[in-house]
Design a protein around this motif. Structure first.
Motif, PDB file in Angstrom:
ATOM      1  N   MET A   1       0.826  -1.185   0.000  1.00  0.00           N
ATOM      2  CA  MET A   1       0.000   0.000   0.000  1.00  0.00           C
ATOM      3  C   MET A   1       0.874   1.252   0.000  1.00  0.00           C
ATOM      4  SD  MET A   1      -3.184  -0.694   0.114  1.00  0.00           S
ATOM      5  CE  MET A   1      -4.430  -1.755   0.682  1.00  0.00           C
ATOM      6  N   ALA A   2       0.528   2.167  -0.857  1.00  0.00           N
ATOM      7  CA  ALA A   2       1.205   3.460  -0.896  1.00  0.00           C
ATOM      8  C   ALA A   2       0.393   4.449  -0.069  1.00  0.00           C
ATOM      9  CB  ALA A   2       1.313   3.950  -2.335  1.00  0.00           C
ATOM     10  N   HIS A   3       1.080   5.279   0.663  1.00  0.00           N
ATOM     11  CA  HIS A   3       0.414   6.292   1.473  1.00  0.00           C
ATOM     12  C   HIS A   3       0.432   7.625   0.747  1.00  0.00           C
ATOM     13  CE1 HIS A   3       1.185   3.211   4.504  1.00  0.00           C
ATOM     14  NE2 HIS A   3       0.149   3.733   5.141  1.00  0.00           N
ATOM     15  N   VAL A   4      -0.709   8.283   0.681  1.00  0.00           N
ATOM     16  CA  VAL A   4      -0.805   9.596   0.061  1.00  0.00           C
ATOM     17  C   VAL A   4       0.050  10.574   0.853  1.00  0.00           C
ATOM     18  CG1 VAL A   4      -2.360  11.481  -0.562  1.00  0.00           C
ATOM     19  CG2 VAL A   4      -3.098   9.099  -0.859  1.00  0.00           C
ATOM     20  N   LEU A   5      -0.185  10.641   2.145  1.00  0.00           N
ATOM     21  CA  LEU A   5       0.667  11.412   3.054  1.00  0.00           C
ATOM     22  C   LEU A   5       1.514  10.404   3.813  1.00  0.00           C
ATOM     23  CD1 LEU A   5      -1.961  13.975   4.392  1.00  0.00           C
ATOM     24  CD2 LEU A   5      -0.171  14.358   2.673  1.00  0.00           C
ATOM     25  N   PRO A   6       2.834  10.544   3.782  1.00  0.00           N
ATOM     26  CA  PRO A   6       3.707   9.528   4.374  1.00  0.00           C
ATOM     27  C   PRO A   6       3.435   9.310   5.858  1.00  0.00           C
ATOM     28  CG  PRO A   6       4.956  11.500   3.777  1.00  0.00           C
ATOM     29  CD  PRO A   6       3.562  11.706   3.298  1.00  0.00           C
TER      30      PRO A   6
ATOM     31  N   THR B   1       6.010  -1.545  -8.628  1.00  0.00           N
ATOM     32  CA  THR B   1       6.541  -0.576  -9.588  1.00  0.00           C
ATOM     33  C   THR B   1       5.838   0.770  -9.469  1.00  0.00           C
ATOM     34  OG1 THR B   1       7.132  -2.341 -11.113  1.00  0.00           O
ATOM     35  CG2 THR B   1       6.916  -0.133 -12.054  1.00  0.00           C
ATOM     36  N   HIS B   2       4.505   0.746  -9.429  1.00  0.00           N
ATOM     37  CA  HIS B   2       3.753   1.994  -9.339  1.00  0.00           C
ATOM     38  C   HIS B   2       3.878   2.627  -7.951  1.00  0.00           C
ATOM     39  CE1 HIS B   2       2.102   0.314 -13.043  1.00  0.00           C
ATOM     40  NE2 HIS B   2       1.890   1.573 -13.365  1.00  0.00           N
ATOM     41  N   HIS B   3       4.017   1.806  -6.926  1.00  0.00           N
ATOM     42  CA  HIS B   3       4.235   2.333  -5.574  1.00  0.00           C
ATOM     43  C   HIS B   3       5.532   3.138  -5.551  1.00  0.00           C
ATOM     44  CE1 HIS B   3       4.248   1.324  -0.970  1.00  0.00           C
ATOM     45  NE2 HIS B   3       4.617   2.567  -1.201  1.00  0.00           N
ATOM     46  N   ALA B   4       6.601   2.589  -6.116  1.00  0.00           N
ATOM     47  CA  ALA B   4       7.890   3.291  -6.150  1.00  0.00           C
ATOM     48  C   ALA B   4       7.768   4.589  -6.953  1.00  0.00           C
ATOM     49  CB  ALA B   4       8.963   2.384  -6.732  1.00  0.00           C
ATOM     50  N   ALA B   5       7.067   4.539  -8.083  1.00  0.00           N
ATOM     51  CA  ALA B   5       6.895   5.740  -8.912  1.00  0.00           C
ATOM     52  C   ALA B   5       6.079   6.802  -8.166  1.00  0.00           C
ATOM     53  CB  ALA B   5       6.235   5.370 -10.235  1.00  0.00           C
ATOM     54  N   PHE B   6       5.052   6.367  -7.440  1.00  0.00           N
ATOM     55  CA  PHE B   6       4.234   7.297  -6.659  1.00  0.00           C
ATOM     56  C   PHE B   6       5.065   7.944  -5.560  1.00  0.00           C
ATOM     57  CE2 PHE B   6       1.097   8.278  -3.312  1.00  0.00           C
ATOM     58  CZ  PHE B   6       0.193   9.045  -4.033  1.00  0.00           C
ATOM     59  N   ASP B   7       5.826   7.118  -4.836  1.00  0.00           N
ATOM     60  CA  ASP B   7       6.656   7.651  -3.751  1.00  0.00           C
ATOM     61  C   ASP B   7       7.724   8.612  -4.263  1.00  0.00           C
ATOM     62  OD1 ASP B   7       5.227   6.303  -1.826  1.00  0.00           O
ATOM     63  OD2 ASP B   7       6.753   4.779  -1.446  1.00  0.00           O
ATOM     64  N   ARG B   8       8.184   8.415  -5.481  1.00  0.00           N
ATOM     65  CA  ARG B   8       9.192   9.301  -6.073  1.00  0.00           C
ATOM     66  C   ARG B   8       8.568  10.557  -6.683  1.00  0.00           C
ATOM     67  NH1 ARG B   8      12.526   6.336 -10.205  1.00  0.00           N
ATOM     68  NH2 ARG B   8      13.590   8.339 -10.293  1.00  0.00           N
ATOM     69  N   GLY B   9       7.254  10.660  -6.635  1.00  0.00           N
ATOM     70  CA  GLY B   9       6.586  11.842  -7.157  1.00  0.00           C
ATOM     71  C   GLY B   9       6.497  11.875  -8.671  1.00  0.00           C
TER      72      GLY B   9
ATOM     73  N   SER C   1      10.027   1.900 -20.066  1.00  0.00           N
ATOM     74  CA  SER C   1       9.135   0.814 -19.674  1.00  0.00           C
ATOM     75  C   SER C   1       7.799   0.929 -20.407  1.00  0.00           C
ATOM     76  CB  SER C   1       8.893   0.856 -18.162  1.00  0.00           C
ATOM     77  OG  SER C   1       7.801   0.048 -17.802  1.00  0.00           O
ATOM     78  N   ASP C   2       7.442  -0.132 -21.133  1.00  0.00           N
ATOM     79  CA  ASP C   2       6.148  -0.136 -21.828  1.00  0.00           C
ATOM     80  C   ASP C   2       4.990  -0.024 -20.854  1.00  0.00           C
ATOM     81  OD1 ASP C   2       7.252  -0.317 -24.357  1.00  0.00           O
ATOM     82  OD2 ASP C   2       7.149  -2.500 -24.417  1.00  0.00           O
ATOM     83  N   ILE C   3       5.092  -0.719 -19.729  1.00  0.00           N
ATOM     84  CA  ILE C   3       3.984  -0.699 -18.766  1.00  0.00           C
ATOM     85  C   ILE C   3       3.807   0.688 -18.146  1.00  0.00           C
ATOM     86  CG2 ILE C   3       5.246  -1.513 -16.734  1.00  0.00           C
ATOM     87  CD1 ILE C   3       2.596  -3.189 -16.210  1.00  0.00           C
ATOM     88  N   LEU C   4       4.894   1.351 -17.805  1.00  0.00           N
ATOM     89  CA  LEU C   4       4.762   2.694 -17.234  1.00  0.00           C
ATOM     90  C   LEU C   4       4.308   3.701 -18.286  1.00  0.00           C
ATOM     91  CD1 LEU C   4       7.765   2.896 -14.753  1.00  0.00           C
ATOM     92  CD2 LEU C   4       5.347   2.536 -14.247  1.00  0.00           C
ATOM     93  N   ARG C   5       4.725   3.512 -19.504  1.00  0.00           N
ATOM     94  CA  ARG C   5       4.266   4.404 -20.572  1.00  0.00           C
ATOM     95  C   ARG C   5       2.755   4.244 -20.767  1.00  0.00           C
ATOM     96  NH1 ARG C   5       8.221   4.326 -23.511  1.00  0.00           N
ATOM     97  NH2 ARG C   5       7.998   2.249 -24.400  1.00  0.00           N
ATOM     98  N   ARG C   6       2.289   2.982 -20.825  1.00  0.00           N
ATOM     99  CA  ARG C   6       0.849   2.729 -21.032  1.00  0.00           C
ATOM    100  C   ARG C   6       0.005   3.173 -19.837  1.00  0.00           C
ATOM    101  NH1 ARG C   6       2.478  -2.441 -22.455  1.00  0.00           N
ATOM    102  NH2 ARG C   6       1.411  -3.219 -20.629  1.00  0.00           N
ATOM    103  N   THR C   7       0.473   2.860 -18.632  1.00  0.00           N
ATOM    104  CA  THR C   7      -0.358   3.105 -17.446  1.00  0.00           C
ATOM    105  C   THR C   7      -0.215   4.508 -16.882  1.00  0.00           C
ATOM    106  OG1 THR C   7       1.338   2.185 -15.983  1.00  0.00           O
ATOM    107  CG2 THR C   7      -0.374   0.678 -16.785  1.00  0.00           C
ATOM    108  N   LEU C   8       0.872   5.189 -17.184  1.00  0.00           N
ATOM    109  CA  LEU C   8       1.060   6.539 -16.664  1.00  0.00           C
ATOM    110  C   LEU C   8       1.104   7.576 -17.781  1.00  0.00           C
ATOM    111  CD1 LEU C   8       3.649   5.974 -13.788  1.00  0.00           C
ATOM    112  CD2 LEU C   8       1.169   6.102 -13.649  1.00  0.00           C
ATOM    113  N   ALA C   9       2.160   7.573 -18.555  1.00  0.00           N
ATOM    114  CA  ALA C   9       2.361   8.630 -19.550  1.00  0.00           C
ATOM    115  C   ALA C   9       1.191   8.746 -20.520  1.00  0.00           C
ATOM    116  CB  ALA C   9       3.675   8.398 -20.295  1.00  0.00           C
ATOM    117  N   ASP C  10       0.715   7.620 -21.035  1.00  0.00           N
ATOM    118  CA  ASP C  10      -0.384   7.647 -22.002  1.00  0.00           C
ATOM    119  C   ASP C  10      -1.745   7.885 -21.347  1.00  0.00           C
ATOM    120  OD1 ASP C  10       1.538   7.109 -23.889  1.00  0.00           O
ATOM    121  OD2 ASP C  10       0.930   5.026 -24.233  1.00  0.00           O
TER     122      ASP C  10
END
Length: 93
Positions: free
Chosen positions: A1-6, A26-34, A54-63
């Motif tokens: 689980m990622a925390h919105v406020l740490p 992967t997405h937890h790390a990206a979220f924590d890194r802002g 990363s194809d997955i990060l491009r599809r799920t985030l950038a795109d």
């Protein structure tokens, strides 16, 4: 689980359901890194400086930047998201 406020800074919100997001590693790390966040209307906002091979990060985030995300019966607190986003070194629109 990622925390919105740490939870290291907001210990009283550590177990608050409206302060967590269910994300994979992967997405937890990206979220924590802002690298991405959500605005108070639950639209995905991606850091403009974000680049990936990363194809997955491009599809799920950038795109998907700007798309509204449905969280079902509940989601993260819009107020917690505003506080998180104010702390980022880039300004989500």
């Amino acid at each position: 689980m990622a925390h919105v406020l740490p939870w290291s800074e907001f210990a009283d919100l550590r177990a608050a359901f409206d302060n967590v997001l269910a994300l994979d590693k992967t997405h937890h790390a990206a979220f924590d890194r802002g690298l991405f966040t959500f605005d108070a209307d639950y639209r995905l906002r991606v850091n403009p400086a974000f680049e990936t091979k990363s194809d997955i990060l491009r599809r799920t985030l950038a795109d998907s930047d700007g798309e509204r995300i449905r969280f079902g019966d509940g989601g993260p607190s819009p107020e917690y998201l505003r506080k998180r986003n104010a702390r980022l070194d880039w300004s989500p629109t």
